[in-house]
Enzyme design. Sequence first.
Site, PDB file in Angstrom:
ATOM      1  CD  GLN A  30      -3.706  -4.914   6.373  1.00 38.04           C
ATOM      2  OE1 GLN A  30      -3.677  -3.882   5.751  1.00 38.04           O
ATOM      3  NE2 GLN A  30      -4.230  -6.057   5.614  1.00 38.04           N
ATOM      4  CE  LYS A  85      -3.703  -2.445   2.249  1.00 34.75           C
ATOM      5  NZ  LYS A  85      -4.605  -2.718   3.229  1.00 34.75           N
ATOM      6  CG  ASP A 112      -9.805  -0.632   4.847  1.00 30.21           C
ATOM      7  OD1 ASP A 112      -9.625  -0.702   3.395  1.00 30.21           O
ATOM      8  OD2 ASP A 112      -9.074  -1.002   5.540  1.00 30.21           O
TER       9      ASP A 112
HETATM   10  N1  LIG Z   1      -7.829  -3.051   6.529  1.00 31.07           N
HETATM   11  C1  LIG Z   1      -7.995  -4.149   5.461  1.00 31.07           C
HETATM   12  N2  LIG Z   1      -7.491  -5.167   6.024  1.00 31.07           N
HETATM   13  C2  LIG Z   1      -7.495  -6.138   5.052  1.00 31.07           C
HETATM   14  C3  LIG Z   1      -8.104  -6.089   3.767  1.00 31.07           C
HETATM   15  C4  LIG Z   1      -8.685  -4.593   3.556  1.00 31.07           C
HETATM   16  O1  LIG Z   1      -9.218  -4.345   2.404  1.00 31.07           O
HETATM   17  N3  LIG Z   1      -8.365  -3.646   4.487  1.00 31.07           N
HETATM   18  N4  LIG Z   1      -8.059  -7.109   2.700  1.00 31.07           N
HETATM   19  C5  LIG Z   1      -7.392  -8.045   2.894  1.00 31.07           C
HETATM   20  C6  LIG Z   1      -5.753  -7.897   2.795  1.00 31.07           C
HETATM   21  N5  LIG Z   1      -5.475  -6.769   1.749  1.00 31.07           N
HETATM   22  C7  LIG Z   1      -5.364  -5.686   1.917  1.00 31.07           C
HETATM   23  O2  LIG Z   1      -5.199  -5.237   3.034  1.00 31.07           O
HETATM   24  C8  LIG Z   1      -4.709  -7.249   0.586  1.00 31.07           C
HETATM   25  C9  LIG Z   1      -4.617  -8.468   0.046  1.00 31.07           C
HETATM   26  C10 LIG Z   1      -3.872  -8.958  -1.043  1.00 31.07           C
HETATM   27  C11 LIG Z   1      -3.190  -7.633  -1.554  1.00 31.07           C
HETATM   28  C12 LIG Z   1      -2.287  -8.155  -2.768  1.00 31.07           C
HETATM   29  O3  LIG Z   1      -1.794  -7.055  -3.170  1.00 31.07           O
HETATM   30  N6  LIG Z   1      -2.052  -9.258  -3.167  1.00 31.07           N
HETATM   31  C13 LIG Z   1      -1.029  -9.788  -4.131  1.00 31.07           C
HETATM   32  C14 LIG Z   1      -0.018 -10.646  -3.899  1.00 31.07           C
HETATM   33  C15 LIG Z   1       0.844 -10.135  -2.696  1.00 31.07           C
HETATM   34  C16 LIG Z   1       1.716 -10.941  -2.044  1.00 31.07           C
HETATM   35  O4  LIG Z   1       2.553 -11.684  -2.764  1.00 31.07           O
HETATM   36  O5  LIG Z   1       1.873 -11.090  -0.644  1.00 31.07           O
HETATM   37  C17 LIG Z   1      -1.787 -10.258  -5.292  1.00 31.07           C
HETATM   38  O6  LIG Z   1      -2.850 -10.730  -5.281  1.00 31.07           O
HETATM   39  O7  LIG Z   1      -1.309 -10.190  -6.493  1.00 31.07           O
HETATM   40  C18 LIG Z   1      -3.382  -6.600  -1.221  1.00 31.07           C
HETATM   41  C19 LIG Z   1      -3.952  -6.227  -0.175  1.00 31.07           C
HETATM   42  C20 LIG Z   1      -7.348  -8.586   4.286  1.00 31.07           C
HETATM   43  N7  LIG Z   1      -6.954  -7.515   5.289  1.00 31.07           N
END
Ligand SMILES: Nc1nc2c(c(=O)[nH]1)N[C@@H](CN(C=O)c1ccc(C(=O)N[C@@H](CCC(=O)O)C(=O)O)cc1)CN2
Length: 307
Positions: A110, A66, A133
């Site tokens: 988070q 982020k 969020d």
């Molecule tokens: N406060 C929040 N917490 C969480 C949220 C949210 O929207 N707000 N969602 C999920 C996790 N999440 C954001 O925080 C999130 C998940 C995945 C990715 C992402 O970019 N994934 C990549 C792979 C990344 C890696 O290799 O680790 C992908 O899918 O290509 C970003 C954000 C739970 N918590």
Amino acid sequence: MTGGVPEAGQGGSPAARKLDGKATAAAIKAELAERVKALRAEGKAPGLGTVLVGEDPGSVSYVAGKHRDCAEVGIESIREDLPASASQEEIVAAVERLNADPACTAYIVQLPLPRGVDQNAVLERIDPNKDADGLHPTNLGRLVLSVGGEIRSPLPCTPAGILELLSRHGVSLRGKNVAVVGRGVTVGRSIGLLLTRRGIDATVVNCHTGTANVEEIVRRADVVVAAAGVARLVTPEWIKPGAAVVDVGVSRIVDPETGKARIVGDVHPDVAEVAAWLSPNPGGVGPMTRAMLLANVVDIAERKPCA
Ligand SMILES: Nc1nc2c(c(=O)[nH]1)N[C@@H](CN(C=O)c1ccc(C(=O)N[C@@H](CCC(=O)O)C(=O)O)cc1)CN2
């Protein structure tokens, strides 16, 4: 991306087309960078704050992503990193610091927070006007009240990202049956409210661990959102030929061949043989979640009157 697009639920295809979250997020970020430039010119520089508690590798990686995104589009970054042992009061104090910080125009906590922390009590302390969020009860309430999207409030990032991903690939939801698997607050519970909005007009069944015959329900769906967090739960037999399938769930496993940790989604890769559209995981919903977070930050900054 509309040329020759198959309608979700209208006949099968030998190999699903990719709902490319990475490329779509990159396009959205380029659009947002222009809006950030304009905000800066008006003296309304946006700043995203994050509250990260503990060292869960997934959460650490998402928060880092982020802030990388912020740097890419010109948004300032503010971090509140706390140890896993942080008390409820210490977490709330970090939230209050961000509420009071004028450089922080929007922020997130988070999730998940460590076991023993009352997550909802923390979310309630976020200033709803800085809620990047859309998870503060006021903003979730606005989502409930806004049947046609007429109330402007930040939307939860993953549901908003899924809708944007489908829309930018020309996958219409109007009149479609959607099965959502999972009822977590960040995806399952809120996406139904968006999908049934006037103008989107999908019909939704929300399946969860208490649902009887999940497979049967999913098999009837034109669009499937798999957000259970159970690795490879959704197999080809669950999918109606020609459906659009959005893989949201994340399980981190150690690959026995390489010995390295890697992400496995809720959707079995062979689903690509039955579905018309499939969003990969990683590379699908994750980057879209981050892009929609930036969009919320920019929207909030644009709504804010000049100081
Ligand atoms: N406060 C929040 N917490 C969480 C949220 C949210 O929207 N707000 N969602 C999920 C996790 N999440 C954001 O925080 C999130 C998940 C995945 C990715 C992402 O970019 N994934 C990549 C792979 C990344 C890696 O290799 O680790 C992908 O899918 O290509 C970003 C954000 C739970 N918590």
